[in-house]
Enzyme design. Structure first.
Site, PDB file in Angstrom:
ATOM      1  N   HIS A   1       9.702  -3.868   2.836  1.00  0.00           N
ATOM      2  CA  HIS A   1       9.253  -4.071   1.458  1.00  0.00           C
ATOM      3  C   HIS A   1      10.444  -4.363   0.539  1.00  0.00           C
ATOM      4  O   HIS A   1      10.355  -5.211  -0.358  1.00  0.00           O
ATOM      5  CB  HIS A   1       8.525  -2.830   0.949  1.00  0.00           C
ATOM      6  CG  HIS A   1       7.282  -2.489   1.709  1.00  0.00           C
ATOM      7  ND1 HIS A   1       7.215  -1.439   2.585  1.00  0.00           N
ATOM      8  CD2 HIS A   1       6.059  -3.068   1.742  1.00  0.00           C
ATOM      9  CE1 HIS A   1       6.010  -1.364   3.114  1.00  0.00           C
ATOM     10  NE2 HIS A   1       5.283  -2.352   2.624  1.00  0.00           N
TER      11      HIS A   1
ATOM     12  N   GLY B   1       5.022 -10.467   3.615  1.00  0.00           N
ATOM     13  CA  GLY B   1       5.773 -10.503   4.853  1.00  0.00           C
ATOM     14  C   GLY B   1       5.062 -11.286   5.936  1.00  0.00           C
ATOM     15  O   GLY B   1       3.832 -11.267   6.035  1.00  0.00           O
TER      16      GLY B   1
ATOM     17  N   MET C   1       0.842  -1.199   0.000  1.00  0.00           N
ATOM     18  CA  MET C   1       0.000   0.000   0.000  1.00  0.00           C
ATOM     19  C   MET C   1       0.880   1.253   0.000  1.00  0.00           C
ATOM     20  O   MET C   1       0.452   2.329   0.415  1.00  0.00           O
ATOM     21  CB  MET C   1      -0.947  -0.006   1.198  1.00  0.00           C
ATOM     22  CG  MET C   1      -2.006  -1.089   1.112  1.00  0.00           C
ATOM     23  SD  MET C   1      -3.540  -0.727   1.987  1.00  0.00           S
ATOM     24  CE  MET C   1      -2.952  -0.582   3.666  1.00  0.00           C
ATOM     25  N   GLY C   2       2.111   1.102  -0.488  1.00  0.00           N
ATOM     26  CA  GLY C   2       3.005   2.245  -0.561  1.00  0.00           C
ATOM     27  C   GLY C   2       3.700   2.508   0.760  1.00  0.00           C
ATOM     28  O   GLY C   2       3.738   1.663   1.643  1.00  0.00           O
TER      29      GLY C   2
ATOM     30  N   HIS D   1       9.389   0.690   2.842  1.00  0.00           N
ATOM     31  CA  HIS D   1      10.525   0.740   3.758  1.00  0.00           C
ATOM     32  C   HIS D   1      11.375  -0.509   3.534  1.00  0.00           C
ATOM     33  O   HIS D   1      11.139  -1.284   2.598  1.00  0.00           O
ATOM     34  CB  HIS D   1      10.051   0.858   5.209  1.00  0.00           C
ATOM     35  CG  HIS D   1       9.003  -0.138   5.604  1.00  0.00           C
ATOM     36  ND1 HIS D   1       9.228  -1.500   5.619  1.00  0.00           N
ATOM     37  CD2 HIS D   1       7.694   0.024   5.975  1.00  0.00           C
ATOM     38  CE1 HIS D   1       8.137  -2.131   6.008  1.00  0.00           C
ATOM     39  NE2 HIS D   1       7.183  -1.237   6.218  1.00  0.00           N
ATOM     40  N   GLU D   2      12.350  -0.730   4.407  1.00  0.00           N
ATOM     41  CA  GLU D   2      13.290  -1.830   4.221  1.00  0.00           C
ATOM     42  C   GLU D   2      12.593  -3.195   4.224  1.00  0.00           C
ATOM     43  O   GLU D   2      13.059  -4.135   3.572  1.00  0.00           O
ATOM     44  CB  GLU D   2      14.372  -1.783   5.306  1.00  0.00           C
ATOM     45  CG  GLU D   2      15.416  -2.887   5.212  1.00  0.00           C
ATOM     46  CD  GLU D   2      16.156  -2.943   3.894  1.00  0.00           C
ATOM     47  OE1 GLU D   2      16.646  -4.036   3.529  1.00  0.00           O
ATOM     48  OE2 GLU D   2      16.261  -1.901   3.202  1.00  0.00           O
TER      49      GLU D   2
ATOM     50  N   ARG E   1       3.518   2.547   9.732  1.00  0.00           N
ATOM     51  CA  ARG E   1       2.885   3.301  10.824  1.00  0.00           C
ATOM     52  C   ARG E   1       3.882   3.725  11.905  1.00  0.00           C
ATOM     53  O   ARG E   1       3.538   4.541  12.760  1.00  0.00           O
ATOM     54  CB  ARG E   1       1.754   2.469  11.445  1.00  0.00           C
ATOM     55  CG  ARG E   1       0.545   2.321  10.528  1.00  0.00           C
ATOM     56  CD  ARG E   1      -0.631   1.665  11.234  1.00  0.00           C
ATOM     57  NE  ARG E   1      -1.845   1.759  10.446  1.00  0.00           N
ATOM     58  CZ  ARG E   1      -2.265   0.849   9.600  1.00  0.00           C
ATOM     59  NH1 ARG E   1      -1.542  -0.246   9.426  1.00  0.00           N
ATOM     60  NH2 ARG E   1      -3.384   1.005   8.917  1.00  0.00           N
TER      61      ARG E   1
ATOM     62  N   LEU F   1       9.368  -3.449  11.404  1.00  0.00           N
ATOM     63  CA  LEU F   1       9.220  -2.363  10.440  1.00  0.00           C
ATOM     64  C   LEU F   1       7.770  -2.237   9.993  1.00  0.00           C
ATOM     65  O   LEU F   1       7.105  -3.223   9.664  1.00  0.00           O
ATOM     66  CB  LEU F   1      10.108  -2.611   9.224  1.00  0.00           C
ATOM     67  CG  LEU F   1      11.585  -2.251   9.373  1.00  0.00           C
ATOM     68  CD1 LEU F   1      12.363  -2.709   8.151  1.00  0.00           C
ATOM     69  CD2 LEU F   1      11.748  -0.751   9.554  1.00  0.00           C
TER      70      LEU F   1
END
Length: 335
Positions: A34, A148, A27-28, A31-32, A188, A185
């Site tokens: 992803h 994940g 959903m955009g 971060h690391e 949020r 990670l």
């Protein structure tokens, strides 16, 4: 293949690639965590394969009062991270592209597993999640899809949907990526103040305390199994030590005796609960939503004496931010 940003399914279909195709759905606000998914996808499909990252903030996953409008949208940064991690294409459709007729009348229902834990806290969330995952699988046509393990219940439901509805795709789970202080990670995390972050660390600390308790139980069980006569011998030793006034040694012997019967799920829950109870008294406080030790097959609570795989999952609010985390555990590994 040249790196590309595409907005429509027609554009996506026009991109031809050799080898297998993998998709990483997001959903955009990448971060690391992803990036780790993208790198895992690239490794699996190899240099001749194609890695597609989807960026779509799915309105069906947000309930009343949740943070749809607040959810971060950072497409330029997302493109840079996806490209650096090894993606070939970012598919970033608008809502009208994914739901051209408005909110879909026909949706995928998550069933009983989708009503537990996250589903109980966020009614309808998993129906919306599965619906968009199904649509994106159709639109991207992958051989593999990477998710994940931090969202353990989501991953379990996606695997179940793919199995039950015969989707021709392999679902690959990738271990949770954590920051140096242990916090899982999440997009949020950026909402947390310094004080809130210190409190939020109780989620991972609680999971690690439970893991350590289970490891200690496993060590005791190994000692118990090595005793001649196992249970009866350990009980007799504990009683003899108690009569001699050796309280600490007697307690240890009692623990060995109990371990001979198996490892207690309730002790593992208690270890995590102790950390969370302390965080509830912190400033700012942690407000627990749930702590659950569940069977990964259906997310029902496991009983004391459970043998096999389990997931310890936690959800809580710190300030206005809701966070989730989990850790896989194995009971009865030492026989």
């Amino acid at each position: 293949m040249t790196f590309a940003l595409v907005r429509t399914a027609e554009e996506l279909r026009g991109l031809k690639g050799d080898g297998r195709r993998a998709v990483v759905m997001t959903m955009g606000a990448l971060h690391e965590g992803h990036a780790t998914l993208v790198r895992a996808a690239r490794e699996r499909v190899g240099p001749t394969g194609t890695v597609v990252v989807t960026v779509f903030v799915n309105p069906l996953q947000f309930g009343a009062g949740e943070d749809l409008d607040r959810y971060p949208r950072t497409l330029d940064a997302d493109l840079a991270l996806a490209r650096e991690a090894g993606a070939d294409t970012v598919f970033a459709p608008g809502v009208d592209e994914v739901y051209p007729g408005g909110e879909p009348q026909v949706r995928i229902t998550a069933g009983p597993m989708g009503e537990r834990l996250e589903g109980a806290s966020r009614p309808g969330h998993f129906d919306g999640m599965l619906t968009v995952v199904a649509k994106l699988l159709h639109l991207t046509g992958p051989d593999l899809a990477f998710f994940g393990q931090k969202d353990a219940q989501q991953l379990a439901l996606i695997r179940r949907m793919v199995r039950d509805l015969n989707f021709p795709v392999e679902i690959v789970g990738v271990p949770t990526v954590r920051e140096s202080d242990g916090l899982a990670l999440s997009s949020r995390n950026r909402y947390l103040s310094d004080g809130e972050r210190r409190t939020a660390l109780a989620l991972s600390r609680a999971l690690f305390a439970a893991r350590d308790r289970l490891a200690a139980q496993a060590a005791l069980r190994a000692r118990a199994a090595a005793l001649p006569g196992a249970q009866g011998r350990a009980d007799a030793r504990a009683e003899a030590l108690s009569r001699l006034g050796e309280a600490r040694a007697a307690a240890d012997a009692h623990a060995v005796a109990q371990a001979a019967e198996g490892m207690g799920a309730e002790a593992v829950r208690a270890a995590a609960r102790g950390v969370l109870d302390e965080a509830a008294r912190a400033e700012p406080p942690l407000t627990l939503d749930y702590l659950a030790l569940v069977d990964p097959a259906d997310f029902t609570e496991v009983a004391d004496g459970h043998d096999g795989e389990a997931i310890l999952a936690v959800a809580a609010r710190v300030g206005s931010t809701r966070l989730i985390d989990n850790i896989p555990l194995t009971f009865g590994a030492v026989k």
